[in-house]
Write a protein that holds these residues in place. Structure first.
Motif, short mmCIF file in Angstrom:
data_model
loop_
_atom_site.label_atom_id
_atom_site.label_comp_id
_atom_site.label_asym_id
_atom_site.label_seq_id
_atom_site.Cartn_x
_atom_site.Cartn_y
_atom_site.Cartn_z
N ARG A 158 9.12 10.14 12.86
CA ARG A 158 8.63 11.48 12.09
C ARG A 158 7.63 11.26 11.76
NH1 ARG A 158 9.95 12.29 5.77
NH2 ARG A 158 9.40 14.14 6.57
N GLU A 193 -1.49 10.27 11.77
CA GLU A 193 -0.21 9.52 11.88
C GLU A 193 0.81 10.03 13.21
OE1 GLU A 193 1.96 10.85 8.93
OE2 GLU A 193 0.62 10.33 7.86
N GLN A 200 0.96 -1.22 0.77
CA GLN A 200 0.15 0.14 -0.10
C GLN A 200 0.64 0.73 -0.40
OE1 GLN A 200 -3.19 -0.07 3.16
NE2 GLN A 200 -3.20 -2.05 3.18
N ASN A 201 1.48 1.49 0.49
CA ASN A 201 2.50 2.55 1.06
C ASN A 201 4.13 2.27 1.32
OD1 ASN A 201 3.44 5.48 1.65
ND2 ASN A 201 1.24 5.08 2.78
N ARG A 209 5.37 4.90 4.33
CA ARG A 209 5.05 5.13 4.94
C ARG A 209 5.67 3.48 6.60
NH1 ARG A 209 4.17 6.39 9.60
NH2 ARG A 209 2.79 7.32 9.40
N GLU A 223 15.11 3.04 8.65
CA GLU A 223 15.19 1.55 9.47
C GLU A 223 15.63 2.40 10.85
OE1 GLU A 223 15.26 1.21 6.09
OE2 GLU A 223 16.37 -0.34 6.08
N ILE A 272 0.61 7.28 14.96
CA ILE A 272 1.59 6.03 15.27
C ILE A 272 3.01 6.30 15.46
CG2 ILE A 272 2.56 4.98 12.80
CD1 ILE A 272 0.47 5.06 11.18
N THR A 276 0.58 9.86 5.02
CA THR A 276 1.30 8.80 4.86
C THR A 276 1.28 7.46 4.99
OG1 THR A 276 3.22 10.09 3.63
CG2 THR A 276 2.93 7.63 3.73
N LEU A 277 0.28 7.25 4.86
CA LEU A 277 -1.19 6.32 6.18
C LEU A 277 -1.01 5.12 5.22
CD1 LEU A 277 -3.19 8.62 7.39
CD2 LEU A 277 -1.19 7.12 8.80
N LEU A 278 -1.87 4.01 5.03
CA LEU A 278 -2.38 2.09 4.57
C LEU A 278 -3.38 2.44 4.40
CD1 LEU A 278 0.08 -0.62 6.88
CD2 LEU A 278 0.60 1.52 4.64
N LEU A 297 5.75 4.50 17.92
CA LEU A 297 7.81 3.56 18.28
C LEU A 297 8.45 4.51 19.00
CD1 LEU A 297 7.35 4.90 13.92
CD2 LEU A 297 7.59 2.52 15.14
N VAL A 336 14.78 5.47 13.09
CA VAL A 336 13.86 5.00 13.07
C VAL A 336 13.67 4.09 14.55
CG1 VAL A 336 11.11 3.96 13.34
CG2 VAL A 336 12.26 4.97 11.15
N ARG A 337 14.48 2.96 13.94
CA ARG A 337 15.07 1.98 16.20
C ARG A 337 15.45 2.76 16.82
NH1 ARG A 337 17.21 -2.13 12.54
NH2 ARG A 337 16.02 -1.77 11.08
N ARG A 369 8.66 2.70 5.59
CA ARG A 369 9.96 2.97 6.08
C ARG A 369 9.88 3.35 7.32
NH1 ARG A 369 10.51 2.96 0.21
NH2 ARG A 369 11.93 1.32 -0.29
N ALA A 370 8.90 4.46 6.91
CA ALA A 370 9.34 5.47 8.57
C ALA A 370 8.76 4.84 9.98
CB ALA A 370 7.96 6.36 8.06
N ILE A 371 7.51 3.55 9.80
CA ILE A 371 7.60 3.08 10.77
C ILE A 371 9.46 2.17 11.23
CG2 ILE A 371 5.15 2.69 11.52
CD1 ILE A 371 5.02 0.22 10.42
N GLY A 372 10.31 2.29 10.26
CA GLY A 372 11.57 1.15 10.41
C GLY A 372 11.33 -0.44 9.85
N THR A 373 10.18 -0.19 8.85
CA THR A 373 10.37 -1.52 8.15
C THR A 373 11.50 -1.58 7.46
OG1 THR A 373 8.07 -1.56 8.21
CG2 THR A 373 9.34 -3.13 6.89
N HIS A 383 4.55 12.91 8.50
CA HIS A 383 4.47 13.60 7.26
C HIS A 383 3.49 14.50 7.16
CE1 HIS A 383 5.78 9.08 6.99
NE2 HIS A 383 6.88 9.52 6.68
N ALA A 438 2.78 -0.67 13.42
CA ALA A 438 3.72 -0.15 13.41
C ALA A 438 4.40 -0.52 14.88
CB ALA A 438 3.84 1.96 14.03
N GLU A 465 6.41 -3.33 14.35
CA GLU A 465 7.95 -3.60 13.91
C GLU A 465 8.54 -3.10 14.90
OE1 GLU A 465 9.78 -4.67 10.89
OE2 GLU A 465 8.04 -3.61 9.87
#
Ligand SMILES: Nc1ncnc2c1ncn2[C@@H]1O[C@H](COP(=O)(O)OP(=O)(O)OP(=O)(O)O)[C@@H](O)[C@H]1O
Ligand SMILES: [Mg+2]
Lengths: 326, 250
Positions: free
Chosen positions: B84, B158, A195-196, A199, B75, B161, B90-92, B165, B78-79, A201-205, B86, B104, B107
């Motif tokens: 951030r 946004e 889907q995105n 998004r 990534e 999420i 920038t969502l599912l 994290l 982020v860890r 990458r922004a959660i660290g995937t 957006h 999230a 992850e």
């Protein structure tokens, strides 16, 4: 409706396709060969559903893995052992390794570029198989000798009964695995990547690594399908690796519906059956029928033939059609 | 003096001949509430992209808790806690609100590699997601698909999420942009209740919001830090008024 009867109903619903498959076994008679082919193609379409439907890996070259599985099973049977399960394992492993390796190279890209690369990889492989006459038999393909009895107990009979149950059992096990994978946190992250990717990458995937693993799994399933095809028809040809095969499995999946429990089942079955009937009536124009069917389904339903069920349920509940189409 | 959570030295970036970041210096203390303002195209979003690693800097270093993170992938950052939101959602979109957060959480906890034996862990992700969404006041929407959500609640998601994290440094890119004032109060409330130990850098064009939220303001123009100081100092800065405030605050 109580929760109990609802879950009971769902279990019944999930048992239905398998009950039908067993019914075909007992009543199929001369059609068991066709049935086995359908089971193989269902497994192949299911593998594509994991890569394309779930992870959004746009591929036009999935026959590469089907073909590797088929040839690996053929070569294994000719040179190493006639045991079907060992051959299946070897083929699955070979396809999955090739999936991981090629995936590592091409999954940095996306969209049309990725599609071209999958096409290129499978075309290279097909040409290699064509040239490597000593290994693959080139144009002539490979004929497999008689398979050893399954588990040392069940011999492969002339009517294809054992072959059918063998394919059904392998499909069943892979289906359980695939459904589990798609509902796992791993599978959900693949759906997120489809889907995105931004998004995710922004959660660290680690997007690339996850796609490579998904591609390897999908390749393993496709390899199993290829091995089953080789073992049950006792032959492998260049067609297994062809772009046409990649296109066919794509049509099957789209016809049935992506990311649905039984999308691959419905699509592959309908395709195989329609092809058989149409080819009997007119051997030269059956593609015409398939084309019309595909157009009708894609234009009318939201997500293939399984979308028909959704539409019916919504109509019964008096809900409007889900928007999202221009 | 204690070490800043995030320290940026000489960060530079150009796109062809366009300089979007020029020797940027920036410190975020632990628990900082820093506003980043500047006209359109000043390079604010670019700075966030440089910090998260989505863009590679041409020069300069970024330190997190005193250690350089320039070589880390997005990534990995982020860890380490650089998270951030957006400017454009920038969502599912096809997934439920709850699952957007749960994915999230999975992850974050390293569960996202699990193919087997995940049921209990995943349920824990769902539970955490629900409680986080309830805290932000969107408990009523957890089972809805994101695409069916009003814009303002998508902006809240946004933030939800990002918070899931467990960030150390939170980069908010115009969290209230485009939200009708009726829905904006929920976002303002969420910003007011951000955990105190998170260092926050907030980009925003809404000056009321920036001056209410920030204890320090950095002004960016054409990729340079033009001024920095307390809200009062920035409000009084003539140069800042000339390039920026004069136009949008009048
Ligand atoms: N990937 C890119 N390639 C080339 N130019 C870019 C790229 N990304 C941004 N720019 C340009 O860099 C400049 C800074 O963009 P940026 O998005 O950082 O501005 P901003 O301060 O966030 O603006 P706004 O307030 O409108 O969001 C703009 O002129 C933009 O067009
Ligand atoms: Mg911006």
């Amino acid at each position: 409706m109580t929760a109990l009867s609802e879950s009971g109903l769902r279990r019944l619903w999930h048992g239905l396709p398998w009950a039908l498959a067993l019914l075909v076994y007992f009543t199929g008679g001369g059609y068991l060969g066709l049935g086995t082919h359908a089971l193989v193609m269902i497994l192949f379409a299911l593998s594509l559903d994991l890569a394309l439907g779930q992870a959004g890996i746009i591929t036009m070259g999935h026959a590469a893995f089907f073909g590797i599985g088929a040839y690996a099973a053929g070569i294994f049977a000719s040179h190493l052992s006639a045991d079907p399960l060992l051959g299946l394992a070897a083929a699955t492993l070979a396809a999955s390794l090739f999936g991981l390796l090629s995936g590592a190279f091409i999954l940095h890209t996306a969209g049309v570029t990725l599609m071209m690369l999958t096409l290129a990889v499978s075309a290279l492989l097909a040409e290699f198989a064509n040239q490597a006459h000593g290994l693959t038999g080139g144009d002539d393909g490979l004929q497999l000798g008689r398979m050893a009895p399954l588990l040392g107990l069940f011999g492969f009979d002339l009517w294809g009964k054992t072959a059918y149950l063998y394919a059904l059992a392998v499909l069943f096990l892979w289906s359980l695995a695939a459904w589990r994978i798609m509902r796992s946190p791993f599978g959900r992250s693949l759906d997120g990547i489809r889907q995105n990717p931004r998004r995710m990458r922004a959660i660290g995937t680690p997007v690339w690594r996850r796609l490579v693993v998904a591609y390897g799994l999908s390749a393993a399933m496709a390899g199993s399908a290829g091995a089953l095809e080789a073992q049950t028809t006792r032959s492998v040809g260049l067609g297994a690796l062809s772009v046409l095969t990649s296109g066919t499995v794509l049509v099957m999946l789209v016809l049935g519906g992506t990311r649905r429990s039984y999308g691959a089942f419905l699509g592959a079955t309908v395709y195989v059956v329609v092809q058989d009937f149409a080819a009997e009536i007119d051997p030269f124009r059956w593609m015409f029928v398939i084309g019309l069917l595909l157009m009708a389904v894609v234009l009318i339903f939201e997500n293939g033939l399984t979308g028909l069920g959704d539409a019916a349920r919504r109509a019964l509940a008096g809900l409007p059609r889900r928007s999202g189409r221009p | 003096m204690t070490q800043p959570a995030l320290a940026v030295h000489g960060l530079s970036k150009r796109f062809g001949s366009l300089v979007v970041a020029q020797a940027i210096e920036l410190d975020l203390a632990r628990g900082a509430r820093t506003g980043l303002i500047g006209p359109n195209g000043a390079g604010k979003t670019t700075l966030v992209n440089l910090l998260t690693g989505t863009l590679r800097a041409d020069a300069g270093t970024i330190m997190l808790d005193g250690r350089p993170i320039d070589a880390l992938t997005p990534e990995a950052r982020v860890r380490r806690g650089i998270v951030r939101t957006h400017q454009i959602n920038t969502l599912l979109d096809e997934t439920t609100v709850c699952d957007n957060v749960a994915i999230a959480v999975a992850e974050r906890d390293g569960i996202a590699w699990r193919l087997l034996r995940f049921a209990r862990r995943w349920r824990a992700c769902i539970d955490e997601a629900r409680s986080r969404l309830a805290e932000l006041g969107i408990a009523h929407a957890v089972e809805r698909r994101v695409s069916e959500l009003p814009y303002g609640e998508q902006r809240l998601l946004e933030i939800a999420i990002a918070l899931a994290l467990r960030p150390r440094v939170l980069l908010l890119d115009e969290p209230a942009a485009g939200v009708p004032s009726l829905e904006a109060h929920a976002i303002h409330a969420a910003l007011d209740r951000l955990p105190g130990d998170i260092s926050v850098l907030m980009i925003e064009h809404d000056m009321d919001l920036v001056f209410r939220f920030a204890r320090e303001i950095v002004v960016l123009a054409q990729g340079r830090v033009l001024a920095r100081g307390s809200p009062a100092e920035i409000a009084a800065d003539r140069q800042v008024r000339a390039v920026y405030l004069g136009r949008s605050a009048s």
